[in-house]
Design a protein around this motif. Structure first.
Motif, PDB file in Angstrom:
ATOM      1  N   ALA A 207      35.189  39.067  40.311  1.00 41.13           N
ATOM      2  CA  ALA A 207      35.769  39.974  41.318  1.00 41.13           C
ATOM      3  C   ALA A 207      36.970  39.313  41.994  1.00 41.13           C
ATOM      4  CB  ALA A 207      34.707  40.354  42.349  1.00 41.13           C
ATOM      5  N   THR A 208      36.884  38.011  42.201  1.00 40.10           N
ATOM      6  CA  THR A 208      38.001  37.266  42.800  1.00 40.10           C
ATOM      7  C   THR A 208      39.210  37.304  41.858  1.00 40.10           C
ATOM      8  OG1 THR A 208      36.422  35.842  43.943  1.00 40.10           O
ATOM      9  CG2 THR A 208      38.665  35.001  43.729  1.00 40.10           C
TER      10      THR A 208
ATOM     11  N   GLY B 281      42.131  44.006  37.186  1.00 42.13           N
ATOM     12  CA  GLY B 281      42.744  44.167  38.513  1.00 42.13           C
ATOM     13  C   GLY B 281      44.155  44.709  38.408  1.00 42.13           C
ATOM     14  N   VAL B 282      44.909  44.218  37.434  1.00 41.32           N
ATOM     15  CA  VAL B 282      46.280  44.720  37.212  1.00 41.32           C
ATOM     16  C   VAL B 282      46.219  46.203  36.879  1.00 41.32           C
ATOM     17  CG1 VAL B 282      48.238  44.640  35.615  1.00 41.32           C
ATOM     18  CG2 VAL B 282      47.253  42.499  36.491  1.00 41.32           C
ATOM     19  N   ASN B 283      45.342  46.545  35.929  1.00 38.15           N
ATOM     20  CA  ASN B 283      45.296  47.927  35.430  1.00 38.15           C
ATOM     21  C   ASN B 283      44.730  48.908  36.457  1.00 38.15           C
ATOM     22  OD1 ASN B 283      46.465  47.266  32.975  1.00 38.15           O
ATOM     23  ND2 ASN B 283      44.507  46.746  32.028  1.00 38.15           N
ATOM     24  N   ALA B 284      44.134  48.382  37.523  1.00 34.47           N
ATOM     25  CA  ALA B 284      43.628  49.253  38.592  1.00 34.47           C
ATOM     26  C   ALA B 284      44.766  49.783  39.465  1.00 34.47           C
ATOM     27  CB  ALA B 284      42.634  48.484  39.457  1.00 34.47           C
ATOM     28  N   VAL B 285      45.953  49.205  39.313  1.00 33.98           N
ATOM     29  CA  VAL B 285      47.107  49.647  40.111  1.00 33.98           C
ATOM     30  C   VAL B 285      47.869  50.704  39.302  1.00 33.98           C
ATOM     31  CG1 VAL B 285      49.268  48.905  41.208  1.00 33.98           C
ATOM     32  CG2 VAL B 285      47.253  47.407  41.258  1.00 33.98           C
ATOM     33  N   PRO B 286      47.959  51.930  39.817  1.00 33.44           N
ATOM     34  CA  PRO B 286      48.660  52.978  39.063  1.00 33.44           C
ATOM     35  C   PRO B 286      50.098  52.546  38.747  1.00 33.44           C
ATOM     36  CG  PRO B 286      47.515  53.914  40.960  1.00 33.44           C
ATOM     37  CD  PRO B 286      47.429  52.421  41.103  1.00 33.44           C
TER      38      PRO B 286
ATOM     39  N   LEU C 162      43.056  38.968  42.326  1.00 37.37           N
ATOM     40  CA  LEU C 162      44.361  38.332  42.084  1.00 37.37           C
ATOM     41  C   LEU C 162      45.249  39.236  41.218  1.00 37.37           C
ATOM     42  CD1 LEU C 162      46.106  35.701  42.450  1.00 37.37           C
ATOM     43  CD2 LEU C 162      45.324  35.079  40.161  1.00 37.37           C
ATOM     44  N   GLY C 163      44.672  39.799  40.155  1.00 35.38           N
ATOM     45  CA  GLY C 163      45.457  40.680  39.276  1.00 35.38           C
ATOM     46  C   GLY C 163      45.999  41.877  40.033  1.00 35.38           C
ATOM     47  N   GLN C 164      45.156  42.450  40.879  1.00 33.13           N
ATOM     48  CA  GLN C 164      45.574  43.621  41.645  1.00 33.13           C
ATOM     49  C   GLN C 164      46.681  43.259  42.634  1.00 33.13           C
ATOM     50  OE1 GLN C 164      42.315  45.894  43.183  1.00 33.13           O
ATOM     51  NE2 GLN C 164      43.600  47.090  44.553  1.00 33.13           N
TER      52      GLN C 164
END
Ligand SMILES: Cc1cc2nc3c(=O)[nH]c(=O)nc-3n(C[C@H](O)[C@H](O)[C@H](O)COP(=O)(O)O)c2cc1C
Length: 193
Positions: free
Chosen positions: A170-171, A25-30, A175-177
């Protein structure tokens, strides 16, 4: 680059899968990058933790609270606490256990209290509860209905190849995103100030 550290313990691999989903989720944010840090490697990553924009904490729920190795990490971090090295960083938390409840809430309260001791700013899950009405399903995001952080459940007789469920992962990704987006926003605001 927005650096998000994910410090976690996992005795048998289930919480590790949740941690990896948070990292996705974190890495999905550019512009954001996740650093996965098992608690056993926290000391070796001390500088990276101190430099991170946010730290997300994750532990399995053992005996109704964080696992002992995670508590060892918490106590080790009193050095950072003395200098308030993590003050004003974003923080968030996740936990996994065998029972649907299993007293996971207590683990998140423990993590949020710990983050507050460090002067960190707690980021909640930010999802409405799933699976709580007649049209709900265990496939819903946030099917365990947490608010303080991400919850996951893994059957006691199955390995990490089977659990946590896809909806719990997915939850965790959510959170990471969410933390990465908020940390990135804060970075932009700091630059503009
Ligand atoms: C010492 C110990 C205590 C546990 N206590 C709880 C508990 O309080 N509540 C619960 O639901 N599950 C409990 N469990 C089950 C674990 O939370 C569950 O197996 C979890 O998936 C383990 O995660 P891990 O593979 O990351 O270690 C306990 C397991 C162990 C080994």
């Amino acid at each position: 680059m927005t650096a998000i550290a994910i410090v976690y313990h996992s005795g048998y691999g289930h919480t590790q899968r949740q941690a990896e989903a948070v990292a996705e989720g974190v890495n999905a944010v550019p512009g954001a990058k996740a650093l996965l840090v098992p608690v056993a490697e926290a000391e070796a990553n001390e500088a990276a933790l101190n430099a991170a924009d946010a730290i997300i904490f994750g532990a399995p729920t053992y005996m109704g609270s964080v696992s002992a190795p995670f508590k060892t990490f918490m106590d080790w971090s009193s050095k950072a606490w003395f200098g308030q090295a993590w003050k004003d960083k974003l923080a968030a938390g996740f936990t996994n256990s065998a029972s649907q409840s299993g007293d996971k809430f207590n683990t998140l309260v423990q993590l949020a209290t710990y983050a507050a001791q460090h002067g960190m700013l707690w980021v909640s899950l930010g999802l409405l509860p799933g699976n709580n009405n007649s049209k709900g399903s265990p496939d819903d995001l946030n099917r365990l209905g947490g608010f303080l952080g991400a919850l996951a459940q893994s059957n006691a007789d199955e390995g990490p190849d089977k659990g946590p469920s896809r909806s719990d992962l997915a939850t965790a990704r959510h959170l990471g995103q969410r933390v990465a987006e908020q940390a990135k926003l804060r970075g932009t605001l700091k630059q503009a100030a």
